[in-house]
Design a protein around this motif. Structure first.
Motif, PDB file in Angstrom:
ATOM      1  N   GLU A 107       0.809  -1.225   0.000  1.00  0.00           N
ATOM      2  CA  GLU A 107       0.000   0.000   0.000  1.00  0.00           C
ATOM      3  C   GLU A 107       0.843   1.276   0.000  1.00  0.00           C
ATOM      4  O   GLU A 107       2.053   1.247   0.182  1.00  0.00           O
ATOM      5  N   GLU A 108       0.159   2.387  -0.172  1.00  0.00           N
ATOM      6  CA  GLU A 108       0.784   3.704  -0.271  1.00  0.00           C
ATOM      7  C   GLU A 108       0.941   4.353   1.103  1.00  0.00           C
ATOM      8  O   GLU A 108      -0.011   4.402   1.876  1.00  0.00           O
ATOM      9  N   TYR A 109       2.138   4.873   1.357  1.00  0.00           N
ATOM     10  CA  TYR A 109       2.343   5.559   2.633  1.00  0.00           C
ATOM     11  C   TYR A 109       1.546   6.861   2.717  1.00  0.00           C
ATOM     12  O   TYR A 109       1.285   7.379   3.796  1.00  0.00           O
ATOM     13  N   GLY A 110       1.103   7.362   1.564  1.00  0.00           N
ATOM     14  CA  GLY A 110       0.305   8.593   1.550  1.00  0.00           C
ATOM     15  C   GLY A 110      -0.990   8.470   2.328  1.00  0.00           C
ATOM     16  O   GLY A 110      -1.498   9.463   2.856  1.00  0.00           O
ATOM     17  N   PHE A 111      -1.553   7.258   2.405  1.00  0.00           N
ATOM     18  CA  PHE A 111      -2.774   7.061   3.174  1.00  0.00           C
ATOM     19  C   PHE A 111      -2.536   7.369   4.652  1.00  0.00           C
ATOM     20  O   PHE A 111      -3.359   7.997   5.309  1.00  0.00           O
ATOM     21  N   LEU A 112      -1.391   6.929   5.167  1.00  0.00           N
ATOM     22  CA  LEU A 112      -1.093   7.198   6.575  1.00  0.00           C
ATOM     23  C   LEU A 112      -0.857   8.692   6.800  1.00  0.00           C
ATOM     24  O   LEU A 112      -1.338   9.261   7.787  1.00  0.00           O
ATOM     25  N   LEU A 113      -0.122   9.327   5.892  1.00  0.00           N
ATOM     26  CA  LEU A 113       0.124  10.769   6.025  1.00  0.00           C
ATOM     27  C   LEU A 113      -1.195  11.535   6.071  1.00  0.00           C
ATOM     28  O   LEU A 113      -1.371  12.452   6.880  1.00  0.00           O
ATOM     29  N   ALA A 114      -2.131  11.160   5.202  1.00  0.00           N
ATOM     30  CA  ALA A 114      -3.429  11.836   5.148  1.00  0.00           C
ATOM     31  C   ALA A 114      -4.238  11.578   6.416  1.00  0.00           C
ATOM     32  O   ALA A 114      -4.916  12.479   6.927  1.00  0.00           O
ATOM     33  N   GLN A 115      -4.198  10.356   6.920  1.00  0.00           N
ATOM     34  CA  GLN A 115      -4.924  10.022   8.144  1.00  0.00           C
ATOM     35  C   GLN A 115      -4.459  10.866   9.318  1.00  0.00           C
ATOM     36  O   GLN A 115      -5.260  11.360  10.106  1.00  0.00           O
ATOM     37  N   LYS A 116      -3.152  11.030   9.429  1.00  0.00           N
ATOM     38  CA  LYS A 116      -2.570  11.678  10.605  1.00  0.00           C
ATOM     39  C   LYS A 116      -2.403  13.186  10.460  1.00  0.00           C
ATOM     40  O   LYS A 116      -2.453  13.919  11.456  1.00  0.00           O
ATOM     41  N   THR A 117      -2.178  13.658   9.223  1.00  0.00           N
ATOM     42  CA  THR A 117      -1.870  15.077   9.025  1.00  0.00           C
ATOM     43  C   THR A 117      -2.765  15.760   8.002  1.00  0.00           C
ATOM     44  O   THR A 117      -2.631  16.961   7.768  1.00  0.00           O
ATOM     45  N   LYS A 118      -3.647  14.985   7.337  1.00  0.00           N
ATOM     46  CA  LYS A 118      -4.532  15.499   6.288  1.00  0.00           C
ATOM     47  C   LYS A 118      -3.760  16.008   5.077  1.00  0.00           C
ATOM     48  O   LYS A 118      -4.278  16.795   4.282  1.00  0.00           O
ATOM     49  N   GLN A 119      -2.521  15.552   4.925  1.00  0.00           N
ATOM     50  CA  GLN A 119      -1.693  15.905   3.771  1.00  0.00           C
ATOM     51  C   GLN A 119      -1.091  14.623   3.213  1.00  0.00           C
ATOM     52  O   GLN A 119      -0.359  13.926   3.907  1.00  0.00           O
ATOM     53  N   SER A 120      -1.386  14.325   1.953  1.00  0.00           N
ATOM     54  CA  SER A 120      -0.920  13.071   1.359  1.00  0.00           C
ATOM     55  C   SER A 120       0.494  13.159   0.823  1.00  0.00           C
ATOM     56  O   SER A 120       1.163  12.136   0.641  1.00  0.00           O
ATOM     57  N   ARG A 121       0.953  14.360   0.576  1.00  0.00           N
ATOM     58  CA  ARG A 121       2.277  14.588  -0.014  1.00  0.00           C
ATOM     59  C   ARG A 121       3.309  14.792   1.098  1.00  0.00           C
ATOM     60  O   ARG A 121       3.057  15.491   2.074  1.00  0.00           O
ATOM     61  N   LEU A 122       4.464  14.191   0.934  1.00  0.00           N
ATOM     62  CA  LEU A 122       5.515  14.291   1.937  1.00  0.00           C
ATOM     63  C   LEU A 122       6.046  15.721   2.017  1.00  0.00           C
ATOM     64  O   LEU A 122       6.401  16.329   1.010  1.00  0.00           O
ATOM     65  N   ASN A 123       6.075  16.272   3.221  1.00  0.00           N
ATOM     66  CA  ASN A 123       6.570  17.631   3.432  1.00  0.00           C
ATOM     67  C   ASN A 123       7.116  17.769   4.852  1.00  0.00           C
ATOM     68  O   ASN A 123       7.144  16.800   5.613  1.00  0.00           O
ATOM     69  N   GLN A 124       7.502  18.970   5.218  1.00  0.00           N
ATOM     70  CA  GLN A 124       8.121  19.191   6.515  1.00  0.00           C
ATOM     71  C   GLN A 124       7.170  18.885   7.666  1.00  0.00           C
ATOM     72  O   GLN A 124       7.604  18.489   8.748  1.00  0.00           O
ATOM     73  N   ASN A 125       5.858  19.043   7.434  1.00  0.00           N
ATOM     74  CA  ASN A 125       4.882  18.824   8.494  1.00  0.00           C
ATOM     75  C   ASN A 125       4.686  17.348   8.834  1.00  0.00           C
ATOM     76  O   ASN A 125       4.299  17.022   9.963  1.00  0.00           O
ATOM     77  N   ASN A 126       4.912  16.468   7.870  1.00  0.00           N
ATOM     78  CA  ASN A 126       4.699  15.044   8.145  1.00  0.00           C
ATOM     79  C   ASN A 126       5.967  14.202   7.981  1.00  0.00           C
ATOM     80  O   ASN A 126       5.918  12.977   8.000  1.00  0.00           O
ATOM     81  N   LEU A 127       7.106  14.879   7.830  1.00  0.00           N
ATOM     82  CA  LEU A 127       8.375  14.181   7.642  1.00  0.00           C
ATOM     83  C   LEU A 127       8.702  13.275   8.829  1.00  0.00           C
ATOM     84  O   LEU A 127       9.171  12.147   8.640  1.00  0.00           O
TER      85      LEU A 127
END
Length: 334
Positions: A107-127
């Motif tokens: 699966e895509e790690y973007g799903f977890l980023l979106a669940q936790k931070t509401k941002q699917s793209r990797l950035n400084q907020n979810n690094l």
């Protein structure tokens, strides 16, 4: 009811174990491609080589208890519960394609980023969250294997990723944009037609769409053939993403930091394509695997709303089409 409660638990049971992953390192290998460009099948094929650690559905759905389950030998039980839930929901495939759903589905790690931070793209907020995810996977898997990752939202984000992870390797997969667009629109229409229990577990946004009849009707209309808004938006997004790719790809060293793969070649000659990727990564090729078994080609007939825009898409994406020797066409295989 007990099964659903177990799956939907939001308590972070891993907090007490986080010190165990503090010094874990990892070698990231990113599969980079637009949504519906072949990232899932490539991820599955490379995962089957057993040369990588991969992120699977279980890791996303049970993220807050991965360490606890591993340390206390509860992983098999947790996966069995997930399998039973999928069976109860008659969720045997993703619906948008014929790929079989299991707790071990890549699966895509973007799903977890979106669940936790509401941002699917990797950035400084979810690094930090992403790094924690990678360390968790390495801890509960074979720590000596490279970590294979994918997230279509990061297709054009490779300059930032490379800056954050200088040792990263990139596998770019490309597909004829007409077919990619066609598949994207069809996939969303399928997902909006009937609720997918699996997708609802991965995406809070998708789950919430079905909580309101008004919201659901709105999105169904938005993705229907009755309005050009979503198709126009999808064309613009893909064109912008591929522009960024072409403008910045020279930042990476070809054959050292990245390799380009075309979906059409993966389908036409999967053995040679996978062999080329493994050579690039300096990893052994599993000679006992027949990679053609993963490929199930089918005829693609473009939606009429895309056929009407072929000339516009061809002109807007001329550089990308030329770069990969693509042409726009109304129907073809793959």
């Amino acid at each position: 009811m007990m099964l659903m409660k177990n799956i939907d638990s939001t308590s972070d049971l891993d907090i007490q174990y986080l010190d165990k992953i503090k010094n874990i390192s990892f070698q990231p290998v990113f599969i980079m491609g637009l949504q519906r460009s072949g990232t899932s099948i490539l991820y599955k094929m490379l995962g089957a080589t057993n040369c990588f650690n991969v992120i699977i559905a279980y890791h996303i759905i049970k993220y807050d208890e991965l360490l606890q389950n591993h340390i206390n030998n509860l992983e098999d039980n947790a996966k069995d519960n997930l399998s039973e839930f999928f069976r109860h929901q008659s969720q045997m495939t993703r619906g948008i394609d014929r790929l079989q759903i299991t707790p071990d589905f890549p699966e895509e790690y973007g799903f977890l980023l979106a669940q936790k931070t509401k941002q699917s793209r990797l950035n400084q907020n979810n690094l930090s969250l992403f790094t924690e995810l990678c360390k968790k996977i390495q801890f509960i898997s074979n720590s000596k294997k490279p970590l294979l990752l994918k997230n279509p939202f990061d297709f054009s984000n490779f300059t930032y990723i490379r800056k954050m992870f200088p040792n990263a390797k990139f596998i770019f997969i490309h597909r004829n944009p007409m077919k990619t667009l066609n598949s994207q629109v069809k996939a969303m229409r399928t997902l909006l037609q009937n609720k997918s229990a699996y997708m609802a577990m991965l995406s809070p946004w998708y789950d919430q769409v079905f909580d309101s009849n008004i919201r659901l009707r709105y999105y169904r209309f938005l993705y229907s053939s009755h309005t050009p808004l979503r198709v126009t938006s999808a064309i613009k997004r893909i064109a912008n993403e591929t522009d960024i790719f072409l403008e910045n790809i020279d930042v990476l060293q070809k054959d050292e930091e990245y390799i380009n793969v075309q979906y059409e070649d993966l389908c036409g000659d999967p053995q040679s394509t996978i062999a080329g990727i493994m050579k690039f990564l300096d990893l052994p090729l599993q000679s006992n695997l027949n990679y053609r078994d993963f490929i199930k080609p089918r005829k693609t007939v473009l939606l009429k709303e895309l056929q009407r825009r072929e000339q516009f898409i061809s002109k807007r994406m001329d550089k990308y089409l030329t770069y990969f020797k693509y042409t726009t066409e109304s129907s073809s295989q793959n």
